[in-house]
Write a protein that holds these residues in place. Structure first.
Motif, PDB file in Angstrom:
ATOM      1  N   ALA A 115      -2.179   6.994  -4.926  1.00 44.59           N
ATOM      2  CA  ALA A 115      -1.128   5.887  -4.560  1.00 44.59           C
ATOM      3  C   ALA A 115       0.173   5.783  -4.699  1.00 44.59           C
ATOM      4  CB  ALA A 115      -1.814   4.584  -5.414  1.00 44.59           C
ATOM      5  N   PRO A 116       0.891   5.232  -3.835  1.00 44.77           N
ATOM      6  CA  PRO A 116       2.271   5.398  -3.859  1.00 44.77           C
ATOM      7  C   PRO A 116       2.928   4.564  -5.060  1.00 44.77           C
ATOM      8  CG  PRO A 116       1.767   3.808  -2.179  1.00 44.77           C
ATOM      9  CD  PRO A 116       0.475   4.554  -2.682  1.00 44.77           C
ATOM     10  N   VAL A 117       4.215   4.889  -5.683  1.00 43.26           N
ATOM     11  CA  VAL A 117       4.811   4.321  -6.901  1.00 43.26           C
ATOM     12  C   VAL A 117       4.727   2.552  -6.618  1.00 43.26           C
ATOM     13  CG1 VAL A 117       6.820   4.246  -8.033  1.00 43.26           C
ATOM     14  CG2 VAL A 117       5.830   6.469  -7.368  1.00 43.26           C
ATOM     15  N   SER A 118       4.886   2.489  -5.362  1.00 38.75           N
ATOM     16  CA  SER A 118       5.066   0.975  -5.054  1.00 38.75           C
ATOM     17  C   SER A 118       3.776   0.221  -5.441  1.00 38.75           C
ATOM     18  CB  SER A 118       5.249   0.637  -3.590  1.00 38.75           C
ATOM     19  OG  SER A 118       4.217   1.133  -2.638  1.00 38.75           O
ATOM     20  N   MET A 119       2.747   0.955  -5.620  1.00 39.88           N
ATOM     21  CA  MET A 119       1.253   0.427  -5.949  1.00 39.88           C
ATOM     22  C   MET A 119       1.022   0.529  -7.525  1.00 39.88           C
ATOM     23  SD  MET A 119      -1.226   1.211  -2.741  1.00 39.88           S
ATOM     24  CE  MET A 119      -2.593   0.194  -3.706  1.00 39.88           C
ATOM     25  N   LYS A 149       6.336  -5.033   2.006  1.00 37.44           N
ATOM     26  CA  LYS A 149       7.072  -3.604   1.715  1.00 37.44           C
ATOM     27  C   LYS A 149       6.114  -2.971   0.750  1.00 37.44           C
ATOM     28  CE  LYS A 149      10.996  -5.896   1.318  1.00 37.44           C
ATOM     29  NZ  LYS A 149      12.160  -6.552   0.602  1.00 37.44           N
ATOM     30  N   HIS A 150       5.285  -3.602  -0.202  1.00 36.18           N
ATOM     31  CA  HIS A 150       4.501  -3.099  -1.262  1.00 36.18           C
ATOM     32  C   HIS A 150       2.936  -3.029  -0.825  1.00 36.18           C
ATOM     33  CE1 HIS A 150       7.757  -4.293  -3.625  1.00 36.18           C
ATOM     34  NE2 HIS A 150       7.749  -3.101  -4.048  1.00 36.18           N
ATOM     35  N   ASN A 151       2.504  -3.627   0.506  1.00 34.63           N
ATOM     36  CA  ASN A 151       1.223  -3.278   0.729  1.00 34.63           C
ATOM     37  C   ASN A 151       0.676  -2.818   2.163  1.00 34.63           C
ATOM     38  OD1 ASN A 151       1.707  -5.202   2.770  1.00 34.63           O
ATOM     39  ND2 ASN A 151       0.764  -7.048   1.907  1.00 34.63           N
ATOM     40  N   GLY A 152       1.581  -1.906   2.753  1.00 33.29           N
ATOM     41  CA  GLY A 152       1.320  -1.243   3.791  1.00 33.29           C
ATOM     42  C   GLY A 152       1.654  -2.243   5.219  1.00 33.29           C
ATOM     43  N   ASN A 153       2.635  -2.985   4.815  1.00 31.71           N
ATOM     44  CA  ASN A 153       2.955  -3.952   6.101  1.00 31.71           C
ATOM     45  C   ASN A 153       1.832  -4.796   6.451  1.00 31.71           C
ATOM     46  OD1 ASN A 153       5.255  -4.892   7.526  1.00 31.71           O
ATOM     47  ND2 ASN A 153       4.806  -3.676   9.111  1.00 31.71           N
ATOM     48  N   ARG A 154       1.020  -5.281   5.422  1.00 36.59           N
ATOM     49  CA  ARG A 154      -0.003  -6.269   5.812  1.00 36.59           C
ATOM     50  C   ARG A 154       0.058  -7.725   5.500  1.00 36.59           C
ATOM     51  NH1 ARG A 154      -2.100  -1.601   3.250  1.00 36.59           N
ATOM     52  NH2 ARG A 154      -3.412  -0.406   4.463  1.00 36.59           N
ATOM     53  N   TRP A 209       0.508  -0.925 -10.690  1.00 34.65           N
ATOM     54  CA  TRP A 209       0.358  -2.390 -10.943  1.00 34.65           C
ATOM     55  C   TRP A 209       0.255  -2.468 -12.569  1.00 34.65           C
ATOM     56  CZ3 TRP A 209      -4.243  -3.660  -6.987  1.00 34.65           C
ATOM     57  CH2 TRP A 209      -3.491  -3.401  -5.683  1.00 34.65           C
ATOM     58  N   GLN A 210       0.066  -1.179 -13.274  1.00 33.57           N
ATOM     59  CA  GLN A 210      -0.081  -1.487 -14.742  1.00 33.57           C
ATOM     60  C   GLN A 210       0.901  -2.166 -15.257  1.00 33.57           C
ATOM     61  OE1 GLN A 210      -0.619   2.549 -16.443  1.00 33.57           O
ATOM     62  NE2 GLN A 210      -1.435   1.681 -18.217  1.00 33.57           N
ATOM     63  N   GLY A 211       0.726  -2.997 -16.188  1.00 35.12           N
ATOM     64  CA  GLY A 211       1.842  -3.757 -16.945  1.00 35.12           C
ATOM     65  C   GLY A 211       2.222  -5.072 -16.310  1.00 35.12           C
ATOM     66  N   LEU A 212       2.168  -5.248 -14.944  1.00 29.58           N
ATOM     67  CA  LEU A 212       2.467  -6.275 -14.339  1.00 29.58           C
ATOM     68  C   LEU A 212       1.746  -7.711 -15.067  1.00 29.58           C
ATOM     69  CD1 LEU A 212       2.633  -4.979 -10.683  1.00 29.58           C
ATOM     70  CD2 LEU A 212       4.566  -5.247 -12.387  1.00 29.58           C
ATOM     71  N   SER A 213       2.481  -8.532 -14.825  1.00 33.06           N
ATOM     72  CA  SER A 213       1.840 -10.118 -15.007  1.00 33.06           C
ATOM     73  C   SER A 213       1.062 -10.301 -13.933  1.00 33.06           C
ATOM     74  CB  SER A 213       3.037 -10.956 -15.154  1.00 33.06           C
ATOM     75  OG  SER A 213       3.617 -11.151 -14.309  1.00 33.06           O
ATOM     76  N   SER A 214       0.219 -11.476 -13.812  1.00 35.86           N
ATOM     77  CA  SER A 214      -0.460 -11.839 -12.980  1.00 35.86           C
ATOM     78  C   SER A 214       0.304 -12.098 -11.721  1.00 35.86           C
ATOM     79  CB  SER A 214      -1.466 -12.786 -13.148  1.00 35.86           C
ATOM     80  OG  SER A 214      -2.342 -12.518 -14.155  1.00 35.86           O
ATOM     81  N   GLY A 215       1.405 -12.915 -11.954  1.00 37.52           N
ATOM     82  CA  GLY A 215       2.336 -13.543 -10.999  1.00 37.52           C
ATOM     83  C   GLY A 215       3.049 -12.155 -10.130  1.00 37.52           C
ATOM     84  N   ASP A 216       3.538 -11.363 -11.083  1.00 33.82           N
ATOM     85  CA  ASP A 216       4.088 -10.009 -10.305  1.00 33.82           C
ATOM     86  C   ASP A 216       3.402  -9.422  -9.542  1.00 33.82           C
ATOM     87  OD1 ASP A 216       6.489 -10.737 -11.602  1.00 33.82           O
ATOM     88  OD2 ASP A 216       6.280  -9.485 -13.144  1.00 33.82           O
ATOM     89  N   LEU A 217       1.891  -9.104 -10.231  1.00 32.93           N
ATOM     90  CA  LEU A 217       0.673  -8.545  -9.247  1.00 32.93           C
ATOM     91  C   LEU A 217       0.538  -9.174  -7.902  1.00 32.93           C
ATOM     92  CD1 LEU A 217      -1.130  -6.538  -8.720  1.00 32.93           C
ATOM     93  CD2 LEU A 217      -2.749  -7.522 -10.333  1.00 32.93           C
ATOM     94  N   CYS A 218       0.430 -10.494  -7.933  1.00 37.80           N
ATOM     95  CA  CYS A 218       0.362 -11.175  -6.763  1.00 37.80           C
ATOM     96  C   CYS A 218       1.526 -10.971  -5.871  1.00 37.80           C
ATOM     97  CB  CYS A 218       0.075 -12.948  -7.209  1.00 37.80           C
ATOM     98  SG  CYS A 218      -0.070 -13.959  -5.808  1.00 37.80           S
ATOM     99  N   ARG A 219       2.606 -11.263  -6.292  1.00 33.99           N
ATOM    100  CA  ARG A 219       3.694 -11.015  -5.532  1.00 33.99           C
ATOM    101  C   ARG A 219       3.897  -9.469  -5.006  1.00 33.99           C
ATOM    102  NH1 ARG A 219       5.083 -14.790  -8.954  1.00 33.99           N
ATOM    103  NH2 ARG A 219       5.956 -13.543 -10.779  1.00 33.99           N
ATOM    104  N   ALA A 220       3.407  -8.674  -5.346  1.00 32.46           N
ATOM    105  CA  ALA A 220       3.361  -7.178  -5.002  1.00 32.46           C
ATOM    106  C   ALA A 220       2.237  -7.171  -3.823  1.00 32.46           C
ATOM    107  CB  ALA A 220       3.019  -6.084  -6.057  1.00 32.46           C
ATOM    108  N   VAL A 221       1.016  -7.592  -4.301  1.00 31.54           N
ATOM    109  CA  VAL A 221      -0.087  -7.544  -2.984  1.00 31.54           C
ATOM    110  C   VAL A 221       0.404  -8.170  -2.051  1.00 31.54           C
ATOM    111  CG1 VAL A 221      -2.405  -8.381  -2.636  1.00 31.54           C
ATOM    112  CG2 VAL A 221      -1.787  -7.284  -4.958  1.00 31.54           C
ATOM    113  N   LYS A 222       0.968  -9.322  -1.972  1.00 32.31           N
ATOM    114  CA  LYS A 222       1.446 -10.157  -0.522  1.00 32.31           C
ATOM    115  C   LYS A 222       2.661  -9.716   0.058  1.00 32.31           C
ATOM    116  CE  LYS A 222       3.349 -14.541  -1.928  1.00 32.31           C
ATOM    117  NZ  LYS A 222       3.149 -15.827  -1.875  1.00 32.31           N
ATOM    118  N   ASP A 223       3.482  -8.690  -0.774  1.00 27.77           N
ATOM    119  CA  ASP A 223       4.692  -8.469  -0.048  1.00 27.77           C
ATOM    120  C   ASP A 223       4.633  -7.107   0.847  1.00 27.77           C
ATOM    121  OD1 ASP A 223       7.131  -7.288   0.641  1.00 27.77           O
ATOM    122  OD2 ASP A 223       7.844  -7.270  -1.713  1.00 27.77           O
TER     123      ASP A 223
END
Length: 105
Positions: free
Chosen positions: A27-31, A49-54, A33-47
């Motif tokens: 997995a790329p470094v952008s994925m 730039k971090h989700n394969g442009n989905r 997720w260890q140590g992220l809060s629920s909110g930070d994980l949610c924002r990463a999943v929907k961003d």
């Protein structure tokens, strides 16, 4: 040896226990997720730039069909699968997308 010698399209190698699949890679470094809060994980999943442009629809399709995602529910001998049924994860993701993909603070 190259990673693809063992981690390849044959899937989970039952003899060696080596996981694999089409497009198998770390997995790329952008994925990370260890140590992220629920909110930070949610924002990463929907961003994108971090989700394969989905977008939301593409995230759902990714969760439904991507062999590397599905590996979590069939990780091979000696590994524990994701504890939530795949169908439930997809159902919850569809609800989240349909409701606007809100994230907790």
């Amino acid at each position: 040896m190259r990673c693809q010698n063992c981690h390849n399209n044959m899937g989970n190698n039952p003899t060696s226990g080596t996981p694999g699949g089409l497009h198998w890679q770390l997995a790329p470094v952008s994925m990370l997720w260890q140590g992220l809060s629920s909110g930070d994980l949610c924002r990463a999943v929907k961003d994108p730039k971090h989700n394969g442009n989905r977008d939301g629809a593409a995230l759902i399709k990714h969760m439904e069909d991507e062999p590397l995602v599905l590996y979590g529910w069939n990780p091979g001998k000696g590994r524990e699968p994701v504890p939530i049924p795949h169908e439930k994860v997809v159902e919850d993701m569809k609800t989240w997308v349909a409701s606007g993909m809100a994230c907790p603070n």
